[in-house]
Design a protein around this motif. Structure first.
Motif, PDB file in Angstrom:
ATOM      1  N   MET A   1       0.830  -1.188   0.000  1.00 18.53           N
ATOM      2  CA  MET A   1       0.000   0.000   0.000  1.00 18.53           C
ATOM      3  C   MET A   1       0.877   1.257   0.000  1.00 18.53           C
ATOM      4  SD  MET A   1      -3.304   0.625  -0.064  1.00 18.53           S
ATOM      5  CE  MET A   1      -3.821  -1.020   0.355  1.00 18.53           C
ATOM      6  N   GLN A   2       1.936   1.239   0.788  1.00 17.55           N
ATOM      7  CA  GLN A   2       2.832   2.394   0.866  1.00 17.55           C
ATOM      8  C   GLN A   2       3.476   2.675  -0.490  1.00 17.55           C
ATOM      9  OE1 GLN A   2       2.874   4.477   3.188  1.00 17.55           O
ATOM     10  NE2 GLN A   2       4.702   5.695   2.846  1.00 17.55           N
TER      11      GLN A   2
ATOM     12  N   LEU B   1       2.136   2.130  -3.453  1.00 19.52           N
ATOM     13  CA  LEU B   1       1.126   2.817  -4.269  1.00 19.52           C
ATOM     14  C   LEU B   1       1.029   4.289  -3.882  1.00 19.52           C
ATOM     15  CD1 LEU B   1      -1.971   0.416  -4.461  1.00 19.52           C
ATOM     16  CD2 LEU B   1      -0.469   1.113  -6.313  1.00 19.52           C
ATOM     17  N   PHE B   2       1.030   4.547  -2.581  1.00 15.68           N
ATOM     18  CA  PHE B   2       0.931   5.923  -2.117  1.00 15.68           C
ATOM     19  C   PHE B   2       2.132   6.740  -2.586  1.00 15.68           C
ATOM     20  CE2 PHE B   2       1.882   9.272   0.925  1.00 15.68           C
ATOM     21  CZ  PHE B   2       0.756  10.056   0.744  1.00 15.68           C
TER      22      PHE B   2
ATOM     23  N   TYR C   1      -4.499   7.236  -5.687  1.00 14.83           N
ATOM     24  CA  TYR C   1      -5.130   7.548  -4.403  1.00 14.83           C
ATOM     25  C   TYR C   1      -6.478   6.834  -4.286  1.00 14.83           C
ATOM     26  CZ  TYR C   1      -1.781  11.479  -4.185  1.00 14.83           C
ATOM     27  OH  TYR C   1      -0.658  12.259  -4.161  1.00 14.83           O
TER      28      TYR C   1
ATOM     29  N   ILE D   1      -6.023   3.134  -3.592  1.00 13.00           N
ATOM     30  CA  ILE D   1      -5.710   2.920  -2.175  1.00 13.00           C
ATOM     31  C   ILE D   1      -6.981   2.995  -1.339  1.00 13.00           C
ATOM     32  CG2 ILE D   1      -4.555   3.927  -0.159  1.00 13.00           C
ATOM     33  CD1 ILE D   1      -2.364   4.896  -2.204  1.00 13.00           C
TER      34      ILE D   1
ATOM     35  N   HIS E   1      -7.491   5.465   4.786  1.00 15.85           N
ATOM     36  CA  HIS E   1      -6.055   5.707   4.627  1.00 15.85           C
ATOM     37  C   HIS E   1      -5.854   7.220   4.664  1.00 15.85           C
ATOM     38  CE1 HIS E   1      -2.075   5.955   2.805  1.00 15.85           C
ATOM     39  NE2 HIS E   1      -1.950   4.642   2.979  1.00 15.85           N
TER      40      HIS E   1
ATOM     41  N   ALA F   1      -3.754   9.120   1.919  1.00 13.48           N
ATOM     42  CA  ALA F   1      -4.411   9.142   0.609  1.00 13.48           C
ATOM     43  C   ALA F   1      -5.604  10.100   0.621  1.00 13.48           C
ATOM     44  CB  ALA F   1      -4.848   7.736   0.201  1.00 13.48           C
TER      45      ALA F   1
END
Length: 87
Positions: A1-2, A4-5, A24, A27, A34, A37
């Motif tokens: 996930m990090q 992607l961010f 965003y 996510i 999140h 995001a």
């Protein structure tokens, strides 16, 4: 996930708003609260002039992670431009 961010943030900083937005949103589909995001999508919405959405997203980010001063700061930037708006 990090990852992607961070990719979304890199696109955002380069001015590639559509690409950043897509990441965003991806996510947030997986992790709706999140905070980072939500915050960055709120900033992006402010840049697009979509202030109502920006305020809603920034409030959600603050609700998810109330200790982040930058979230309040970005909400304050909208308030500075619209002093009569009850934010």
């Amino acid at each position: 996930m990090q990852d992607l961010f961070l990719r979304g943030l890199a696109f955002h900083r380069q001015g590639s708003l559509q690409e950043a937005q897509a990441l965003y949103l991806q996510i947030l589909q997986q992790t709706p609260r999140h905070a980072d995001a939500l915050h960055q999508l709120g900033v992006l919405r402010r840049q697009q002039g979509r202030y109502g959405e920006a305020v809603a997203l920034l409030r959600q980010a603050i609700d998810a992670k109330p200790g982040e001063a930058v979230y309040y700061s970005n909400l304050g930037k909208i308030k500075a431009h619209y002093p009569n708006w009850d934010i």
